[in-house]
Scaffold this active site. Structure first.
Site, PDB file in Angstrom:
ATOM      1  N   ARG A 101       0.769  -1.312   0.012  1.00 33.37           N
ATOM      2  CA  ARG A 101      -0.036  -0.033   0.005  1.00 33.37           C
ATOM      3  C   ARG A 101       0.834   1.184   0.124  1.00 33.37           C
ATOM      4  NH1 ARG A 101      -2.460  -3.736  -1.111  1.00 33.37           N
ATOM      5  NH2 ARG A 101      -4.469  -4.299  -0.202  1.00 33.37           N
ATOM      6  N   SER A 104     -11.308   0.045   3.104  1.00 37.72           N
ATOM      7  CA  SER A 104     -10.695  -0.330   4.361  1.00 37.72           C
ATOM      8  C   SER A 104      -9.781   0.936   4.987  1.00 37.72           C
ATOM      9  CB  SER A 104      -9.459  -1.378   4.025  1.00 37.72           C
ATOM     10  OG  SER A 104     -10.143  -2.599   3.588  1.00 37.72           O
ATOM     11  N   GLU A 142      -4.889   3.861   6.139  1.00 35.06           N
ATOM     12  CA  GLU A 142      -4.597   3.739   4.654  1.00 35.06           C
ATOM     13  C   GLU A 142      -5.342   5.098   3.997  1.00 35.06           C
ATOM     14  OE1 GLU A 142      -5.817  -0.061   2.812  1.00 35.06           O
ATOM     15  OE2 GLU A 142      -6.691   1.060   1.178  1.00 35.06           O
TER      16      GLU A 142
END
Ligand SMILES: Cc1cc2nc3c(=O)[nH]c(=O)nc-3n(C[C@H](O)[C@H](O)[C@H](O)COP(=O)(O)OP(=O)(O)OC[C@H]3O[C@@H](n4cnc5c(N)ncnc54)[C@H](O)[C@@H]3O)c2cc1C
Length: 356
Positions: free
Chosen positions: A164, A235, A338
């Protein structure tokens, strides 16, 4: 290039919160970028690039700069020795590209079906799902560098990809204008992920890129709230990456205190292990469905933070901080977001004149 003033960020982001952006410039071709940057420089304002706003939290106070709304189109196919190359405009919706690849029976992108957002944002956080990460099929990323006004193509191994993450997350002067992908005419299904194993056991066809894409979209539909009814950015946190010793200690505590024969799932990553935060939130903290005012953790996937229609950015931030604190208190792990604040990725030209 279209210019709009005082545009609600709740209309440009999937969390559907936030105040107004001072200016929004919609980019439909790379050639428009110099004029867009001249616009920001003349006003002494910072800018931030936005695709579909599915991975950002826009502040309630709005954004006092320029949002460059990435809408550059284009999907070009070319044949190389053992593969097919797709050169895709940064503004193309990600899933439109996935469907186009499937219609040509090309392998490589099918497990990433159904992820919201634009193609240009995919390399930024190296999107991933169902055992796949986009960096494995990226050949190069073409950018316009706002620092020196040059366009250049960055090969995959210079993109700094990791879980990520990529250099693009840390170099906001790089405006991604297109991405080249390497797809394969011959391939085999990657179905070793729990949800896909279950889908196969339930008799789903997983034999072609198109069939896998459809199954992944169906699985995802149950894991995420309806974007038409709720605000969400998927998420909200990254899955924590631990040393083996830290994992063993946590797993031992889980077995001793909660589930005598249980263990915390783990995914090996080089030199460490990644654990699903959803498991920690659910099994260790009992936070599945936890609600704080107008925000809550989605019942079907506790890592997904959801906002009711009347929620604010402060409400979303309050829930995120509540979770961060509880995870830290229970495990000692500092979890990382995130979903970033919109201003996290802004760029300000220090030589630009400042608005009086
Ligand atoms: C329901 C839901 C499910 C999701 N599932 C997943 C998932 O399974 N896996 C996953 O990895 N992500 C997932 N996400 C997150 C999100 O879809 C991805 O991160 C997506 O790539 C974001 O695309 P976007 O166009 O909306 O980017 P934005 O949210 O608009 O931007 C994200 C960041 O990238 C920067 N950026 C965007 N475009 C450019 C560009 N052209 N050049 C330079 N910088 C740029 C922005 O400044 C910002 O910092 C999900 C989100 C939602 C809402």
């Amino acid at each position: 290039m279209t210019v709009r003033e005082d545009v609600a960020l709740s209309e440009l982001t999937t969390l559907r919160v936030g105040g107004s952006a001072r200016y929004v410039l919609t980019l439909s071709s790379p050639e428009e970028i110099p004029a867009a940057l001249a616009f920001t420089r003349e006003r002494g304002l910072p800018f931030v690039v936005l695709g579909q706003g599915s991975n950002v939290l826009a502040p309630d106070s709005g954004y006092p700069g320029v949002v460059l709304l990435m809408r550059i189109p284009g999907l070009l196919w070319s044949e190389a020795e053992n593969h097919t190359r797709a050169s895709v405009g940064a503004g193309v919706p990600w899933d439109e590209f996935v469907r186009a690849a499937a219609s040509r029976a090309l392998w490589g992108v099918e497990n990433l079906a159904g992820i919201p957002g634009t193609v240009g944002a995919a390399p930024v956080q190296n999107i991933g799902a169902y055992g796949a990460e986009v960096h494995t099929i990226i050949e190069s990323v073409t950018v316009y560098d706002a620092q020196n006004g040059e366009a250049r193509t960055i090969p995959r191994d210079e993109c700094g990809f990791s879980y990520r993450d990529s250099r693009f997350k840390h170099e906001p002067h790089l405006i991604i204008t297109s991405v080249a992908f390497t797809l394969a005419p011959d391939g085999s299904p990657r179905t070793d992920y729990a949800d896909l194993i279950a889908a196969r056991a339930a008799g789903k066809d997983l034999s072609t890129p198109g069939a896998i894409g459809e199954t992944v979209r169906e699985v995802r539909a149950a894991k995420f709230p309806d974007l038409r009814a709720y605000g969400t950015a998927g998420s909200f946190f990254k899955n924590p990456i631990l040393t083996q010793e830290a994992y063993d200690a946590l797993s031992l505590r889980y077995r001793t205190e909660i589930a005598p024969y249980g263990s915390i799932p783990l995914y090996p990553v080089p030199g460490r292990v990644k654990i699903p935060l959803a498991f920690i939130l659910d099994k260790l903290l009992g936070m599945r469905g936890f609600r704080l005012g107008p925000t809550f953790l989605f019942g079907n996937q506790p890592l997904v933070l959801v906002a009711d229609a009347h929620a604010s950015a402060a409400d979303v931030d309050a829930l995120a901080r509540n979770i961060e604190q509880k995870v830290y208190d229970a495990t000692g792990i500092s979890i990382e977001r995130e979903v970033r604040d919109l201003t996290f990725h802004e760029y300000r030209d220090e030589n630009a004149k400042h608005e009086s």
